[in-house]
Design a protein around this motif. Structure first.
Motif, PDB file in Angstrom:
ATOM      1  N   ALA A 296      35.407  49.333  66.167  1.00 41.55           N
ATOM      2  CA  ALA A 296      34.424  49.452  65.089  1.00 41.55           C
ATOM      3  C   ALA A 296      33.108  48.804  65.501  1.00 41.55           C
ATOM      4  O   ALA A 296      32.024  49.352  65.258  1.00 41.55           O
ATOM      5  N   GLU A 297      33.192  47.662  66.145  1.00 44.89           N
ATOM      6  CA  GLU A 297      31.985  46.962  66.596  1.00 44.89           C
ATOM      7  C   GLU A 297      31.269  47.745  67.693  1.00 44.89           C
ATOM      8  O   GLU A 297      30.032  47.840  67.699  1.00 44.89           O
ATOM      9  N   LEU A 298      32.030  48.351  68.609  1.00 44.39           N
ATOM     10  CA  LEU A 298      31.420  49.155  69.666  1.00 44.39           C
ATOM     11  C   LEU A 298      30.662  50.343  69.078  1.00 44.39           C
ATOM     12  O   LEU A 298      29.566  50.682  69.533  1.00 44.39           O
ATOM     13  N   GLN A 299      31.235  50.966  68.061  1.00 44.95           N
ATOM     14  CA  GLN A 299      30.590  52.124  67.451  1.00 44.95           C
ATOM     15  C   GLN A 299      29.301  51.707  66.726  1.00 44.95           C
ATOM     16  O   GLN A 299      28.284  52.406  66.798  1.00 44.95           O
ATOM     17  N   TYR A 300      29.354  50.569  66.060  1.00 47.81           N
ATOM     18  CA  TYR A 300      28.153  50.082  65.364  1.00 47.81           C
ATOM     19  C   TYR A 300      27.049  49.749  66.365  1.00 47.81           C
ATOM     20  O   TYR A 300      25.878  50.068  66.150  1.00 47.81           O
ATOM     21  N   THR A 301      27.419  49.117  67.461  1.00 45.69           N
ATOM     22  CA  THR A 301      26.426  48.758  68.483  1.00 45.69           C
ATOM     23  C   THR A 301      25.823  49.996  69.119  1.00 45.69           C
ATOM     24  O   THR A 301      24.600  50.076  69.321  1.00 45.69           O
ATOM     25  N   ALA A 302      26.658  50.991  69.419  1.00 43.63           N
ATOM     26  CA  ALA A 302      26.154  52.218  70.046  1.00 43.63           C
ATOM     27  C   ALA A 302      25.364  53.073  69.064  1.00 43.63           C
ATOM     28  O   ALA A 302      24.492  53.857  69.462  1.00 43.63           O
ATOM     29  N   GLY A 303      25.691  52.954  67.770  1.00 38.68           N
ATOM     30  CA  GLY A 303      25.008  53.778  66.774  1.00 38.68           C
ATOM     31  C   GLY A 303      25.411  55.235  66.809  1.00 38.68           C
ATOM     32  O   GLY A 303      24.683  56.109  66.330  1.00 38.68           O
ATOM     33  N   GLU A 304      26.590  55.499  67.348  1.00 40.37           N
ATOM     34  CA  GLU A 304      27.074  56.866  67.474  1.00 40.37           C
ATOM     35  C   GLU A 304      28.585  56.839  67.564  1.00 40.37           C
ATOM     36  O   GLU A 304      29.189  55.791  67.824  1.00 40.37           O
ATOM     37  N   GLY A 305      29.190  57.999  67.336  1.00 37.08           N
ATOM     38  CA  GLY A 305      30.633  58.103  67.432  1.00 37.08           C
ATOM     39  C   GLY A 305      31.198  58.895  66.279  1.00 37.08           C
ATOM     40  O   GLY A 305      30.474  59.338  65.383  1.00 37.08           O
ATOM     41  N   PRO A 306      32.507  59.092  66.262  1.00 36.14           N
ATOM     42  CA  PRO A 306      33.127  59.917  65.231  1.00 36.14           C
ATOM     43  C   PRO A 306      32.875  59.416  63.810  1.00 36.14           C
ATOM     44  O   PRO A 306      32.616  60.204  62.905  1.00 36.14           O
ATOM     45  N   GLY A 307      32.975  58.111  63.594  1.00 35.59           N
ATOM     46  CA  GLY A 307      32.759  57.567  62.264  1.00 35.59           C
ATOM     47  C   GLY A 307      31.340  57.772  61.784  1.00 35.59           C
ATOM     48  O   GLY A 307      31.103  58.145  60.625  1.00 35.59           O
ATOM     49  N   VAL A 308      30.378  57.522  62.662  1.00 42.35           N
ATOM     50  CA  VAL A 308      28.974  57.721  62.320  1.00 42.35           C
ATOM     51  C   VAL A 308      28.725  59.178  61.957  1.00 42.35           C
ATOM     52  O   VAL A 308      28.051  59.497  60.963  1.00 42.35           O
ATOM     53  N   GLU A 309      29.290  60.081  62.750  1.00 38.35           N
ATOM     54  CA  GLU A 309      29.068  61.510  62.524  1.00 38.35           C
ATOM     55  C   GLU A 309      29.780  61.993  61.255  1.00 38.35           C
ATOM     56  O   GLU A 309      29.233  62.802  60.499  1.00 38.35           O
ATOM     57  N   ALA A 310      30.995  61.502  61.017  1.00 30.23           N
ATOM     58  CA  ALA A 310      31.734  61.914  59.829  1.00 30.23           C
ATOM     59  C   ALA A 310      31.019  61.466  58.558  1.00 30.23           C
ATOM     60  O   ALA A 310      30.945  62.211  57.576  1.00 30.23           O
ATOM     61  N   PHE A 311      30.485  60.243  58.578  1.00 29.25           N
ATOM     62  CA  PHE A 311      29.749  59.768  57.406  1.00 29.25           C
ATOM     63  C   PHE A 311      28.484  60.585  57.189  1.00 29.25           C
ATOM     64  O   PHE A 311      28.161  60.973  56.060  1.00 29.25           O
ATOM     65  N   GLY A 312      27.774  60.870  58.268  1.00 28.58           N
ATOM     66  CA  GLY A 312      26.527  61.609  58.145  1.00 28.58           C
ATOM     67  C   GLY A 312      26.731  63.045  57.701  1.00 28.58           C
ATOM     68  O   GLY A 312      25.959  63.567  56.890  1.00 28.58           O
ATOM     69  N   SER A 313      27.779  63.691  58.193  1.00 26.82           N
ATOM     70  CA  SER A 313      28.016  65.100  57.872  1.00 26.82           C
ATOM     71  C   SER A 313      28.821  65.288  56.599  1.00 26.82           C
ATOM     72  O   SER A 313      28.762  66.349  55.967  1.00 26.82           O
TER      73      SER A 313
END
Length: 238
Positions: free
Chosen positions: A69-86
């Motif tokens: 979860a921390e890696l995804q937040y730092t990168a600002g991208e990933g499945p969770g980011v995309e699922a929330f946005g879409s």
């Protein structure tokens, strides 16, 4: 679908959000129940999101999940980011083939042993609260029954969060579930940088994130360094 083996998951989601004295938070129990119930899932994350800068990890089934979860937040991208946005599920049975899609997150996640990620948005109509993310250490898709269960779990989790929020509002207090990881320090550091450098919040946050990514650190650690004035990000480029 035989729901008997899934009863612990449905009970965990339906439980009270916070019970004083309980060792695990409600969100932690939901994540642990996902792992116990869904045979093809090794870990789970439950995150609240509102924008790219604002996120709280309410639950993670183990430290490995919390790290991802921390890696995804730092990168600002990933499945969770995309699922929330879409607002739609993002199902990734083999993360190794998605390095062009999410170059920062995919490389970092693969390095710590993640092989597949399945992200389901927590949404009701136009309301989006966050994501439920299921992780695997080996490539492969979720069986159709587990996909249905995961989607239902995300919908029930959304309804439960909204119910708890409504009940708290009716009682005259804020609904504030305990996060296991809060990025509030990032928000404060972002605001401080924006004021110091006279730049936008988005530009200040991008500066924090770029510094963290270039040094293989979490953006939360960098933000705390900024707040403690151990580093200064006032150069023209980082």
């Amino acid at each position: 679908m035989d729901e008997r083996p899934r009863e612990p998951l449905w009970r965990a989601i339906a439980a009270d959000a916070e019970v004083p004295g309980r060792r695990e938070s409600w969100a932690q129990l939901v994540c642990l129940a996902c792992v116990d119930t869904l045979e093809q899932v090794d870990a789970a994350i439950l995150a609240l999101r509102s924008n790219p800068r604002s996120e709280e990890v309410l639950g993670a089934s183990d430290r490995w999940a919390a790290k991802l979860a921390e890696l995804q937040y730092t990168a600002g991208e990933g499945p969770g980011v995309e699922a929330f946005g879409s607002g739609s599920p993002v199902l990734v049975p083999d993360l190794s083939v998605e390095q062009v899609r999410w170059p920062g997150f995919a490389e970092a996640a693969l390095a710590v042993g993640a092989a597949a990620v399945f992200a389901f948005p927590l949404r009701l109509g136009a309301i989006r609260l966050g994501t439920l993310e299921l992780l695997r250490r080996r490539p492969g898709g979720l069986p159709s029954a587990e996909r249905r269960d995961a989607a239902l779990a995300a919908d029930l989790t959304t309804a439960s969060l909204l119910r708890h929020s409504h009940e708290a509002e009716q009682a005259g207090h804020d609904f504030a579930p305990r996060p296991i990881a809060s990025y509030q320090d990032v928000s404060v550091a972002t605001g401080m940088l924006a004021a110091q450098l006279q730049i936008t919040l988005d530009d200040a946050f991008a500066r924090l994130r770029a510094h963290a990514f270039s040094r293989n650190r979490s953006v939360l650690d960098v933000a705390r360094d900024v707040l403690e004035r151990r580093i200064a990000l006032d150069e023209p480029a980082e």
